[in-house]
Design an enzyme around this catalytic site. Structure first.
Site, mmCIF file in Angstrom:
data_model
loop_
_atom_site.group_PDB
_atom_site.id
_atom_site.type_symbol
_atom_site.label_atom_id
_atom_site.label_comp_id
_atom_site.label_asym_id
_atom_site.label_seq_id
_atom_site.Cartn_x
_atom_site.Cartn_y
_atom_site.Cartn_z
ATOM 1 N N ARG A 276 42.428 51.515 44.867
ATOM 2 C CA ARG A 276 42.780 50.410 43.958
ATOM 3 C C ARG A 276 42.964 49.156 44.796
ATOM 4 O O ARG A 276 42.792 49.176 45.994
ATOM 5 C CB ARG A 276 44.038 50.747 43.155
ATOM 6 C CG ARG A 276 45.107 51.679 43.793
ATOM 7 C CD ARG A 276 45.807 51.198 44.987
ATOM 8 N NE ARG A 276 46.399 49.885 44.741
ATOM 9 C CZ ARG A 276 46.696 49.059 45.738
ATOM 10 N NH1 ARG A 276 46.461 49.381 46.980
ATOM 11 N NH2 ARG A 276 47.232 47.888 45.485
ATOM 12 N N GLY A 277 43.219 48.054 44.060
ATOM 13 C CA GLY A 277 43.293 46.762 44.750
ATOM 14 C C GLY A 277 42.000 46.015 44.497
ATOM 15 O O GLY A 277 40.906 46.567 44.695
ATOM 16 N N ALA A 278 42.086 44.760 44.056
ATOM 17 C CA ALA A 278 40.888 44.055 43.598
ATOM 18 C C ALA A 278 39.704 44.091 44.575
ATOM 19 O O ALA A 278 38.623 44.561 44.223
ATOM 20 C CB ALA A 278 41.268 42.614 43.230
ATOM 21 N N ARG B 44 37.730 49.608 35.314
ATOM 22 C CA ARG B 44 39.003 48.882 35.161
ATOM 23 C C ARG B 44 38.643 47.430 34.827
ATOM 24 O O ARG B 44 37.746 46.862 35.421
ATOM 25 C CB ARG B 44 39.855 48.937 36.438
ATOM 26 C CG ARG B 44 40.384 50.325 36.767
ATOM 27 C CD ARG B 44 41.366 50.305 37.937
ATOM 28 N NE ARG B 44 42.672 49.728 37.551
ATOM 29 C CZ ARG B 44 43.615 49.386 38.421
ATOM 30 N NH1 ARG B 44 43.371 49.505 39.735
ATOM 31 N NH2 ARG B 44 44.778 48.895 38.017
ATOM 32 N N GLN C 46 53.397 50.913 43.839
ATOM 33 C CA GLN C 46 52.489 50.574 44.946
ATOM 34 C C GLN C 46 53.259 49.939 46.107
ATOM 35 O O GLN C 46 52.870 50.062 47.265
ATOM 36 C CB GLN C 46 51.395 49.593 44.492
ATOM 37 C CG GLN C 46 50.319 50.191 43.596
ATOM 38 C CD GLN C 46 50.602 49.957 42.131
ATOM 39 O OE1 GLN C 46 51.759 50.012 41.693
ATOM 40 N NE2 GLN C 46 49.565 49.719 41.343
ATOM 41 N N ASP D 165 44.443 39.725 41.142
ATOM 42 C CA ASP D 165 43.250 40.436 40.678
ATOM 43 C C ASP D 165 42.250 39.490 40.050
ATOM 44 O O ASP D 165 41.082 39.860 39.861
ATOM 45 C CB ASP D 165 43.657 41.521 39.678
ATOM 46 C CG ASP D 165 44.523 42.558 40.354
ATOM 47 O OD1 ASP D 165 45.744 42.310 40.504
ATOM 48 O OD2 ASP D 165 43.992 43.605 40.775
ATOM 49 N N LYS E 276 49.648 42.101 39.322
ATOM 50 C CA LYS E 276 50.412 43.253 38.854
ATOM 51 C C LYS E 276 51.583 42.847 37.967
ATOM 52 O O LYS E 276 52.267 41.854 38.265
ATOM 53 C CB LYS E 276 50.930 44.046 40.071
ATOM 54 C CG LYS E 276 51.687 45.308 39.751
ATOM 55 C CD LYS E 276 50.908 46.263 38.876
ATOM 56 C CE LYS E 276 49.544 46.541 39.438
ATOM 57 N NZ LYS E 276 48.641 47.185 38.464
#
Ligand SMILES: CSC[C@H]1O[C@H](OP(=O)(O)O)[C@H](O)[C@@H]1O
EC number: 5.3.1.23
Length: 343
Positions: A53-55, A90, A202, A243, A254
């Site tokens: 995950r993570g843009a 996503r 996270q 993001d 987030k």
């Protein structure tokens, strides 16, 4: 056992060059588990279920996923189908579409037999570029931190961050954490307040893992403690990742970021957003137009823990995964081109 992780590349080509290796971040910090992705479907699952995950890292993973799809079937129809599959994994991080479009741009003009190799090469370049972008963000961020520390040279700089915008959210170095790593390595004394970042934690699980691995002093806090610390003068700056930044400078990040920005504004604490150009979305006018991912309520009612997960309530739960911080609350955008007060 809780492990610690020194920064490294969080995604790599498989030894045979036909797939991608990612860290299964659901296992961190209890286990460091590398997983091989061998198809677009593998990549889609890994993104959707947040193995990775993570843009920027979502973009890199999707890029390799589309390259793997082309290796299986280089036709236009297969390309379109895999593009759609990955795009739907996503909805919020704009890096996903940005990366997929770069792969299509590189592959589609070529003969079918040449497409996969071009796609993998472009995916490699996306990864290499992300590392360079984050290092540049780090350099500009280090200059900003030096200026801030000059105001309080007698003590460490206290930085608050939310979620994980570290090397585990990118190909390496991170965006919000890059200045922190470079400051620590340059001997600038920093301490990081790490928002645990419910519901997937996270911060507590990933950012703490990263900072501990790099030897950066840090303290994990509840998401609700940040405003209190700012009011007590214990936060010199907030640095978060993002993001998607809309054309007007609104920041999607987030869930909980907006509340930090409000507290920062109320306490005159500078609020910085670290982003590479790949996270800027000129095609989305404002934050109100950004699709906010609604994740399963179970992420709220079940808590990950060493040795399994425990259910904390039998109630229904809502789980919007992101929120929007209006541009008016942002002090500056930390980019690879420097610190700017508007995008
Ligand atoms: C450098 S982008 C990091 C960004 O991504 C995180 O979202 P998620 O963990 O759900 O992929 C969070 O919004 C971070 O700020």
């Amino acid at each position: 056992m809780i492990l610690e992780g020194i920064h490294q590349r969080s995604i790599k080509r498989t030894a045979d060059g036909a797939g991608a290796c990612i860290l299964d971040q659901r296992e961190l910090p209890w286990a460091v588990t590398w997983v091989e992705l061998r198809s677009a479907r593998d990549a889609e699952i890994a993104i959707r279920e947040m193995w990775t995950r993570g843009a920027p890292l979502i973009g890199a993973t999707a890029a390799y996923g589309l390259a793997m799809a082309l290796a299986e079937d280089g036709s236009d129809s297969a390309l379109a189908a895999s593009y759609a599959l990955l795009l739907e994994a996503r909805p919020t991080a704009v890096n996903l579409k940005w990366a997929l479009d770069k792969i299509v741009e590189a592959a589609r003009p070529l003969p079918v037999s040449d497409r996969a190799a071009a796609a993998f090469a472009r995916a490699d370049a996306i990864c290499d570029e992300d590392v360079a972008l984050n290092q540049a963000i780090g350099q500009h961020g280090l200059a900003m931190l030096r200026t801030l520390h000059a105001q309080h040279p007698e003590r460490p700089l206290n930085i608050l961050t939310h979620c994980n915008a570290g090397w585990l959210a990118t190909v390496d170095y991170g965006t919000a954490t890059a200045p922190i790593y470079l400051a620590h390595d340059a001997g600038l004394p920093v301490h990081v307040w790490v928002d645990e970042t419910r519901p997937r934690n996270q911060g507590a699980l990933l950012t703490a893992f990263e900072l501990a691995g790099h030897g950066v002093p840090h303290t994990v806090i509840t998401d609700n403690a940040g405003g209190h610390l700012m009011m007590r003068g214990q936060v010199d700056a907030v640095i978060v990742g993002t993001d998607r930044v809309a054309a007007n400078g609104d920041v999607c990040n987030k869930i909980g970021t907006y509340l930090k920005a409000l507290a920062a504004k109320d306490n005159a604490v500078p609020f910085y957003v670290a982003l590479p150009y790949t996270t800027f979305d000129p095609d989305t006018a404002t934050g109100a137009d950004v699709p906010i991912e609604e994740r399963p309520g179970e992420e709220v009612t079940w808590v990950a823990g060493e040795g399994g997960r425990i259910r904390v309530t039998a109630s229904d739960a809502a789980n919007p995964a992101f929120d929007v911080t209006p541009a008016r609350l942002v002090t500056g955008y930390l980019t690879e081109r420097g610190l700017v007060d508007r995008v």
